[in-house]
Design a protein around this motif. Structure first.
Motif, PDB file in Angstrom:
ATOM      1  N   LYS A 238      18.642 -97.617  39.294  1.00  0.00           N
ATOM      2  CA  LYS A 238      18.071 -96.641  38.360  1.00  0.00           C
ATOM      3  C   LYS A 238      16.546 -96.726  38.344  1.00  0.00           C
ATOM      4  CE  LYS A 238      22.005 -96.158  35.232  1.00  0.00           C
ATOM      5  NZ  LYS A 238      22.490 -96.287  33.839  1.00  0.00           N
ATOM      6  N   ILE A 239      16.016 -97.909  38.503  1.00  0.00           N
ATOM      7  CA  ILE A 239      14.558 -98.063  38.527  1.00  0.00           C
ATOM      8  C   ILE A 239      13.967 -97.393  39.758  1.00  0.00           C
ATOM      9  CG2 ILE A 239      12.720 -99.757  38.865  1.00  0.00           C
ATOM     10  CD1 ILE A 239      14.115-101.554  36.890  1.00  0.00           C
ATOM     11  N   GLU A 240      14.638 -97.530  40.908  1.00  0.00           N
ATOM     12  CA  GLU A 240      14.157 -96.865  42.116  1.00  0.00           C
ATOM     13  C   GLU A 240      14.168 -95.344  41.947  1.00  0.00           C
ATOM     14  OE1 GLU A 240      12.775 -97.948  44.925  1.00  0.00           O
ATOM     15  OE2 GLU A 240      12.749 -99.932  43.987  1.00  0.00           O
ATOM     16  N   ALA A 241      15.251 -94.819  41.333  1.00  0.00           N
ATOM     17  CA  ALA A 241      15.327 -93.380  41.084  1.00  0.00           C
ATOM     18  C   ALA A 241      14.254 -92.952  40.097  1.00  0.00           C
ATOM     19  CB  ALA A 241      16.712 -93.024  40.555  1.00  0.00           C
ATOM     20  N   LEU A 242      13.985 -93.791  39.089  1.00  0.00           N
ATOM     21  CA  LEU A 242      12.955 -93.493  38.094  1.00  0.00           C
ATOM     22  C   LEU A 242      11.572 -93.458  38.724  1.00  0.00           C
ATOM     23  CD1 LEU A 242      12.135 -93.091  35.126  1.00  0.00           C
ATOM     24  CD2 LEU A 242      12.080 -95.590  34.903  1.00  0.00           C
ATOM     25  N   LYS A 243      11.314 -94.391  39.634  1.00  0.00           N
ATOM     26  CA  LYS A 243      10.016 -94.438  40.312  1.00  0.00           C
ATOM     27  C   LYS A 243       9.762 -93.142  41.074  1.00  0.00           C
ATOM     28  CE  LYS A 243       7.459 -97.229  43.678  1.00  0.00           C
ATOM     29  NZ  LYS A 243       7.494 -98.438  44.533  1.00  0.00           N
ATOM     30  N   GLU A 244      10.792 -92.645  41.763  1.00  0.00           N
ATOM     31  CA  GLU A 244      10.643 -91.395  42.514  1.00  0.00           C
ATOM     32  C   GLU A 244      10.461 -90.202  41.570  1.00  0.00           C
ATOM     33  OE1 GLU A 244      13.052 -88.807  45.925  1.00  0.00           O
ATOM     34  OE2 GLU A 244      13.755 -90.786  45.302  1.00  0.00           O
ATOM     35  N   LYS A 245      11.163 -90.229  40.445  1.00  0.00           N
ATOM     36  CA  LYS A 245      11.051 -89.134  39.491  1.00  0.00           C
ATOM     37  C   LYS A 245       9.650 -89.078  38.875  1.00  0.00           C
ATOM     38  CE  LYS A 245      13.378 -87.087  35.497  1.00  0.00           C
ATOM     39  NZ  LYS A 245      14.505 -87.206  34.537  1.00  0.00           N
ATOM     40  N   VAL A 246       9.093 -90.232  38.566  1.00  0.00           N
ATOM     41  CA  VAL A 246       7.731 -90.281  38.024  1.00  0.00           C
ATOM     42  C   VAL A 246       6.744 -89.690  39.024  1.00  0.00           C
ATOM     43  CG1 VAL A 246       5.857 -91.827  37.351  1.00  0.00           C
ATOM     44  CG2 VAL A 246       8.169 -92.220  36.486  1.00  0.00           C
ATOM     45  N   TRP A 247       6.915 -90.026  40.297  1.00  0.00           N
ATOM     46  CA  TRP A 247       6.015 -89.498  41.326  1.00  0.00           C
ATOM     47  C   TRP A 247       6.162 -87.985  41.468  1.00  0.00           C
ATOM     48  CZ3 TRP A 247       1.854 -90.324  44.027  1.00  0.00           C
ATOM     49  CH2 TRP A 247       1.615 -89.570  45.173  1.00  0.00           C
ATOM     50  N   ASN A 248       7.374 -87.496  41.457  1.00  0.00           N
ATOM     51  CA  ASN A 248       7.607 -86.063  41.652  1.00  0.00           C
ATOM     52  C   ASN A 248       7.148 -85.227  40.455  1.00  0.00           C
ATOM     53  OD1 ASN A 248       8.739 -86.453  44.202  1.00  0.00           O
ATOM     54  ND2 ASN A 248      10.817 -86.707  43.383  1.00  0.00           N
ATOM     55  N   ASN A 249       7.299 -85.751  39.250  1.00  0.00           N
ATOM     56  CA  ASN A 249       7.000 -84.974  38.055  1.00  0.00           C
ATOM     57  C   ASN A 249       5.571 -85.169  37.538  1.00  0.00           C
ATOM     58  OD1 ASN A 249       9.706 -83.675  36.801  1.00  0.00           O
ATOM     59  ND2 ASN A 249      10.219 -85.584  37.839  1.00  0.00           N
ATOM     60  N   LEU A 250       5.050 -86.359  37.684  1.00  0.00           N
ATOM     61  CA  LEU A 250       3.724 -86.663  37.124  1.00  0.00           C
ATOM     62  C   LEU A 250       2.656 -86.848  38.184  1.00  0.00           C
ATOM     63  CD1 LEU A 250       4.736 -89.241  34.345  1.00  0.00           C
ATOM     64  CD2 LEU A 250       4.561 -86.749  34.173  1.00  0.00           C
ATOM     65  N   ASP A 251       3.065 -86.913  39.456  1.00  0.00           N
ATOM     66  CA  ASP A 251       2.131 -87.186  40.548  1.00  0.00           C
ATOM     67  C   ASP A 251       1.402 -88.505  40.313  1.00  0.00           C
ATOM     68  OD1 ASP A 251       0.937 -86.704  42.978  1.00  0.00           O
ATOM     69  OD2 ASP A 251      -0.731 -85.546  42.122  1.00  0.00           O
ATOM     70  N   VAL A 252       2.160 -89.482  39.835  1.00  0.00           N
ATOM     71  CA  VAL A 252       1.618 -90.803  39.527  1.00  0.00           C
ATOM     72  C   VAL A 252       2.451 -91.840  40.256  1.00  0.00           C
ATOM     73  CG1 VAL A 252       1.249 -92.534  37.725  1.00  0.00           C
ATOM     74  CG2 VAL A 252       0.718 -90.138  37.274  1.00  0.00           C
ATOM     75  N   SER A 253       1.753 -92.749  40.936  1.00  0.00           N
ATOM     76  CA  SER A 253       2.450 -93.844  41.609  1.00  0.00           C
ATOM     77  C   SER A 253       2.624 -94.993  40.627  1.00  0.00           C
ATOM     78  CB  SER A 253       1.657 -94.301  42.831  1.00  0.00           C
ATOM     79  OG  SER A 253       2.287 -95.390  43.452  1.00  0.00           O
ATOM     80  N   ALA A 254       3.865 -95.292  40.258  1.00  0.00           N
ATOM     81  CA  ALA A 254       4.148 -96.346  39.291  1.00  0.00           C
ATOM     82  C   ALA A 254       4.987 -97.436  39.939  1.00  0.00           C
ATOM     83  CB  ALA A 254       4.884 -95.771  38.085  1.00  0.00           C
ATOM     84  N   SER A 255       4.761 -98.664  39.493  1.00  0.00           N
ATOM     85  CA  SER A 255       5.536 -99.810  39.968  1.00  0.00           C
ATOM     86  C   SER A 255       6.259-100.430  38.785  1.00  0.00           C
ATOM     87  CB  SER A 255       4.622-100.850  40.627  1.00  0.00           C
ATOM     88  OG  SER A 255       3.947-100.286  41.735  1.00  0.00           O
ATOM     89  N   PHE A 256       7.515-100.829  38.988  1.00  0.00           N
ATOM     90  CA  PHE A 256       8.340-101.404  37.941  1.00  0.00           C
ATOM     91  C   PHE A 256       8.768-102.802  38.372  1.00  0.00           C
ATOM     92  CE2 PHE A 256       8.663 -96.854  37.777  1.00  0.00           C
ATOM     93  CZ  PHE A 256       8.671 -96.530  36.437  1.00  0.00           C
TER      94      PHE A 256
END
Length: 298
Positions: A238-256
Motif C-alpha cells: 500500500k505504501i508503494e501504491a501511495l508513493k505513486e499516487k502522490v507523484w501522479n496527483n501532487l507532482d511531488v516525490s515522496a519517500s516513506f
C-alpha cells in the motif's frame, strides 16, 4: 526592457525613502540657517539690541548649519550615482550597506568641518572624538552590538532578503525575510499577507541557530503512527501504491520509511517543497495516507 524583480523594487523603495529623509534634513538645516540669519539681520538693523556673544555664536552656528545642509544636498545628488558603481555586486544587501556607509562618511566630513568652525585644532578634535566615542560606545553598547550583528548579516549573508528561515530549535520562529534592519529582521510567516509579520532582534541571531531554507525546494518530514491493532494489511504494498499516487496527483516525490516499536508502527514521510507550499502538501499527503491505509469504516 529588464524585468523588475521584487528585490530591485526594494532598492527603488529604499532609494525613495532615503531621498525623502534627505529632503527633510535639508529643509531643517535651511530653516535653522534662515532663523539665525534673521536674528543677525535684526541686530544689524538695530531693531533690537542683541549681545555680541549671541550674534557671534549664531555666525558660527550658521557655518555649521550650512556645512550640514551642503552635505545633505551633496548626498541627495550623488547617492544614486554612487550606488550605480556597485550595481555589479548583484545583491541588495551589499548595495544597502554601501549606501549607508556613504551617508555616514559624508556626514562625518561635515562634522569635522563643524568642529573646525568651532575653533578646534586637529589634535583637540581627535582627542574630543576619542573621548566622546568611548563614552558613547559604553552608554549604547547594546545598540552598537546590534549594528555589529547587522553588519555581519549583510556581509557574511547567513540569509538574504526573500529567503525562508527558521530561527531557534524548540521555540522557533520561521518565515520569509522581508527586511534586514539595524535593530530588527522582519520575517513574515505568510508572505501573501504583508500585515502579518514579526520582528526578530538582531542579537537573537548570535544566540540561536539559524536554518536557511532558501527560496527553492527543501526537505520536509512528518510522522504518522499506527497502534498495534491499527496496522493496515499489506502495508508495504500500500505504501508503494501511495508513493505513486502522490507523484501522479501532487507532482511531488515522496519517500516513506517504516519504523516499529512495542506500541505500533511509525511511518516517516520525506518530501520536497517550497516554503509556501509545505503545509498544503503535508495536508494533502496526510489525507491520501488516511484514505489509502486506513480501512473504510474505521
Amino acid at each position: 526592457m529588464a524585468k523588475k524583480t521584487p528585490r530591485s523594487g526594494l532598492i527603488y523603495v529604499k532609494s525613495k525613502l532615503v531621498h525623502k529623509s534627505l529632503n527633510t534634513f535639508f529643509m531643517f538645516f535651511v530653516f535653522l540657517t534662515a532663523v539665525a540669519l534673521g536674528i543677525i539681520a535684526v541686530d544689524e538693523h538695530q531693531i533690537f539690541d542683541i549681545p555680541d556673544v549671541v550674534t557671534g555664536t549664531l555666525k558660527v552656528l550658521i557655518g555649521i548649519f550650512v556645512s550640514y545642509a551642503v552635505a545633505t544636498l551633496f548626498t541627495k545628488l550623488t547617492v544614486n550615482r554612487f550606488l550605480n558603481y556597485f550595481e555589479e555586486l548583484g545583491e541588495i544587501e551589499e548595495r544597502i550597506l554601501m549606501g549607508k556607509m556613504y551617508l555616514w562618511f559624508v556626514y562625518l566630513i561635515a562634522t569635522l568641518v563643524a568642529f573646525s568652525l568651532l575653533g578646534g585644532t586637529v589634535s583637540n578634535i581627535a582627542l574630543f572624538l576619542g573621548l566622546i566615542t568611548t563614552g558613547f560606545a559604553f552608554a549604547i553598547r547594546d545598540v552598537i552590538l546590534s549594528y555589529f550583528i547587522w553588519f555581519i548579516l549583510l556581509t557574511k549573508k547567513p540569509f538574504k532578503i526573500g529567503d525562508y528561515i527558521r530561527v531557534g530549535e524548540d521555540d522557533y520562529l520561521e518565515g520569509q525575510v522581508k527586511h534586514i534592519g539595524l535593530f530588527y529582521v522582519v520575517v513574515t510567516p505568510m508572505p501573501e499577507m504583508s500585515e502579518d509579520y514579526f520582528k526578530i532582534p538582531n542579537k537573537t541571531f548570535l544566540e540561536k541557530p539559524i536554518m536557511n531554507y532558501g527560496r527553492g525546494k527543501f526537505r520536509n518530514e512528518f510522522d504518522m503512527y499506527f497502534g498495534m491493532d491499527e496496522i493496515p494489511e499489506n502495508l508495504p504494498a500500500k505504501i508503494e501504491a501511495l508513493k505513486e499516487k502522490v507523484w501522479n496527483n501532487l507532482d511531488v516525490s515522496a519517500s516513506f520509511f517504516l519504523g516499529a516499536d512495542r506500541d505500533g508502527v511509525k511511518i516517516t514521510v520525506y518530501y520536497k517543497s517550497t516554503y509556501d507550499r509545505k503545509e498544503q502538501i503535508r495536508h494533502q499527503i496526510t489525507g491520501m495516507m488516511l484514505n489509502e491505509l486506513i480501512p473504510a469504516g474505521n
